[in-house]
Enzyme design. Sequence first.
Site, PDB file in Angstrom:
ATOM      1  N   PRO A 109     -19.958  -5.116   3.600  1.00  0.00           N
ATOM      2  CA  PRO A 109     -19.307  -5.008   4.694  1.00  0.00           C
ATOM      3  C   PRO A 109     -18.404  -6.024   5.091  1.00  0.00           C
ATOM      4  CG  PRO A 109     -21.112  -5.156   5.297  1.00  0.00           C
ATOM      5  CD  PRO A 109     -21.750  -5.562   3.981  1.00  0.00           C
ATOM      6  N   ARG A 129     -14.121  -5.604   6.466  1.00  0.00           N
ATOM      7  CA  ARG A 129     -13.945  -5.074   7.501  1.00  0.00           C
ATOM      8  C   ARG A 129     -15.153  -4.636   8.386  1.00  0.00           C
ATOM      9  NH1 ARG A 129      -9.574  -2.676   6.216  1.00  0.00           N
ATOM     10  NH2 ARG A 129      -9.187  -3.081   4.561  1.00  0.00           N
ATOM     11  N   CYS A 152      12.231 -13.793   9.757  1.00  0.00           N
ATOM     12  CA  CYS A 152      13.483 -13.304   8.967  1.00  0.00           C
ATOM     13  C   CYS A 152      12.941 -12.349   7.353  1.00  0.00           C
ATOM     14  CB  CYS A 152      14.202 -14.464   8.266  1.00  0.00           C
ATOM     15  SG  CYS A 152      14.185 -15.920   9.837  1.00  0.00           S
ATOM     16  N   GLU A 153      12.389 -11.634   7.785  1.00  0.00           N
ATOM     17  CA  GLU A 153      12.323 -10.290   7.303  1.00  0.00           C
ATOM     18  C   GLU A 153      12.750  -8.984   8.152  1.00  0.00           C
ATOM     19  OE1 GLU A 153      10.784 -10.109   3.609  1.00  0.00           O
ATOM     20  OE2 GLU A 153      11.222 -11.758   4.067  1.00  0.00           O
ATOM     21  N   TYR A 211      -8.673  -9.672   7.891  1.00  0.00           N
ATOM     22  CA  TYR A 211      -7.492  -9.844   6.729  1.00  0.00           C
ATOM     23  C   TYR A 211      -6.482  -9.948   8.265  1.00  0.00           C
ATOM     24  CZ  TYR A 211     -10.876  -7.394   3.929  1.00  0.00           C
ATOM     25  OH  TYR A 211     -11.866  -6.977   3.475  1.00  0.00           O
ATOM     26  N   TYR A 265       1.043  -2.760   4.049  1.00  0.00           N
ATOM     27  CA  TYR A 265       0.391  -1.209   3.498  1.00  0.00           C
ATOM     28  C   TYR A 265       0.524  -0.638   4.867  1.00  0.00           C
ATOM     29  CZ  TYR A 265      -3.820  -4.481   1.922  1.00  0.00           C
ATOM     30  OH  TYR A 265      -3.846  -6.023   1.453  1.00  0.00           O
ATOM     31  N   ARG A 271      -0.614  -7.066   7.471  1.00  0.00           N
ATOM     32  CA  ARG A 271      -0.854  -5.865   7.394  1.00  0.00           C
ATOM     33  C   ARG A 271       0.193  -4.403   7.089  1.00  0.00           C
ATOM     34  NH1 ARG A 271      -5.616  -3.536   8.850  1.00  0.00           N
ATOM     35  NH2 ARG A 271      -5.370  -2.426   6.682  1.00  0.00           N
TER      36      ARG A 271
HETATM   37  C1  LIG Z   1     -12.784  -6.435  -0.250  1.00  0.00           C
HETATM   38  C2  LIG Z   1     -14.509  -6.469  -0.528  1.00  0.00           C
HETATM   39  C3  LIG Z   1     -15.793  -6.256   0.327  1.00  0.00           C
HETATM   40  C4  LIG Z   1     -14.989  -6.019   1.760  1.00  0.00           C
HETATM   41  O1  LIG Z   1     -14.423  -4.831   1.640  1.00  0.00           O
HETATM   42  P1  LIG Z   1     -14.411  -4.093   3.057  1.00  0.00           P
HETATM   43  O2  LIG Z   1     -13.457  -2.933   3.152  1.00  0.00           O
HETATM   44  O3  LIG Z   1     -13.418  -5.202   4.038  1.00  0.00           O
HETATM   45  O4  LIG Z   1     -15.375  -4.110   3.335  1.00  0.00           O
HETATM   46  C5  LIG Z   1     -16.628  -6.466  -0.432  1.00  0.00           C
HETATM   47  N1  LIG Z   1     -16.456  -6.259  -1.616  1.00  0.00           N
HETATM   48  C6  LIG Z   1     -15.887  -6.667  -2.835  1.00  0.00           C
HETATM   49  C7  LIG Z   1     -15.747  -6.536  -4.304  1.00  0.00           C
HETATM   50  C8  LIG Z   1     -14.511  -6.718  -2.345  1.00  0.00           C
HETATM   51  O5  LIG Z   1     -13.118  -6.991  -2.897  1.00  0.00           O
END
Ligand SMILES: *Cc1c(COP(=O)(O)O)cnc(C)c1O
Length: 431
Positions: A291, A293, A361-362, A390, A334, A330
Site C-alpha cells: 500500500p 496511497r 503558465c499552463e 503522489y 489524470y 494530479r
Molecule cells: C505504485 C505501486 C504501488 C503502490 O500503489 P498504491 O496505489 O499507491 O497503493 C505498489 N507496488 C507497486 C509495484 C507500484 O508500482
Amino acid sequence: MICDNLSVNEKNHLTLAGVDTVEMAKKYGTPLMLLDEGKIREKCTVYRTAMQKYFTPDSMPLYASKALSFKYIYKIAASENIGIDCVSAGEIYTAHKAGFPLERAYFHGNSKTDDEIRFAISHGVGHFVCDSVEEVAAVNEIAGELSAKQKILLRITPGIDPHTHKKISTGSVDSKFGVAIETNQAYELVKGTLALPNIELTGFHCHIGSQIFEYDPFCDAARIMIKFIADIKTMYGYEASTLNLGGGMAVRYTEDDPEIDYEANIKGISEIVHSLCGEFGVKMPQILMEPGRSIVADAGMTLYTAGYLKEITGLKNYISIDGGMTDNPRFTLYQSPYTVLLANRMNEPCDYKCTVAGRCCESGDIIQEDVMMPKPARHDTIAVLTTGAYNYAMASHYNKVPKPAVVMIKDGEDFTVIKRETYESMISNEL
Ligand SMILES: *Cc1c(COP(=O)(O)O)cnc(C)c1O
C-alpha cells in the site's frame, strides 16, 4: 467529512488531527503540506495486524514509498515494523539515512541501472523485485562481483484490468511492467532464474493498478498467481514461499467515493487465498502487500492562499492560488478528483462555483474544476484534502517555484519534517 481526522473548530476553521489549519498556514506560510502522523500509523497498524492475523504471522505490508518519500516517513515505517517498497537508489538512500533496516526493503523498478543494483546489494537491501530476463541476469552478475547471493521476487503480469485509470493500471499483458504468464515468458523466466548461482528466488510479485475500490480484482490476481505457483511447482519442483500481491487499495477523495474497510478487504482476500492454496495443493505463502496511497493520502492536506478571483461573464469563475501543478500535478495528469474547502470560512454556504487554478503558465494547471464553495476572496485559506500521496512526491520546479514545507502533526504538536525550499537552495546545484 471524508475522513475522521477532519473537523471544524469554534472559529469556523478547518482542523486536521485537532490542529487549526488556518493557524498552520499563518505560522508556516503557504503552500503548505500538513500530515497527520496518527493517521499514517493507524493505517500501518491496520494493514500489519490484519495481514498477520488473516494470512500468516510473517505476512507484512510494505509501504510503497514512491507515494511520499522522505526521511521521517521511513522512521515511521521502521517503528511500525513494516517493510518498504523502493523504486530507486534515491529512495533506498533516503531510507538508509533514516536508519531503516534495509533487509525489510524491496527494490522495484523496470529500469534499475548497474550503479543502482550495486548500491542496493552493497547496502544490504533484502529483496529485489526483478522485472525482466535481462535484469535478473544483471543482478546475478553484479551480485557475483560483490560475492553476494541476492534474494529476489519476480514480477509477473497476471493479465488483469482492474477498471481504474489507464495510466495507473499496470496488470494487463501489454504493460511495461513484469513478465507475462499469457505469453509463457513467465515460465521461461523462472526456469532461467532458478539456474543462476548468485540469485535466491523466494517468490513472485504482481501489481494490478491503483485506486481500486473493490477487493475482487485482488482475488482474481491471487487466483492467477497461486495457479502459477502450482504450475511452477509441477514443472520445476520449485515452490514459492512468498507471494506479493502489490498495492492499489483506494482512498476516498470525495464524498462520492465509498467508505473503505481495509481490514474487511484483507480478510476477504485472505479467505480466497487460503482456499486457493487448498484447491491448487500449494502451501500457504507469506503474503506481502504494497500500500502506498492508502497509507498516506488521507493523512495529508495542502493549504494555499487565495490570489485573484476572475469572473468570465456567463462562462466560468477562476480563483488563483499560490501553488498548483508544481506541488500537485494530479489533476493535470489524470483529472483526479479532490475535495476543496475554504478553510477559514467553514460555516458559510457553498453557493459559488469556481475553478481552482494553479499559478503556472499552463492552461492545464488546475487543481479542481467547478468547485462549490463560499465566494472566495484574496488571502482566504484554501484547503485541498487527501493530498498525502503522489503530491509532494511528484512536485517539480516548473516555473522555478520552490517546493512547499511539509509539517507533521503528532499528538496536537506541529513540527517541520521537510523545510520549505528557498530560492538559494533551488539553485544550489547550478554553476
Ligand atoms: C505504485 C505501486 C504501488 C503502490 O500503489 P498504491 O496505489 O499507491 O497503493 C505498489 N507496488 C507497486 C509495484 C507500484 O508500482
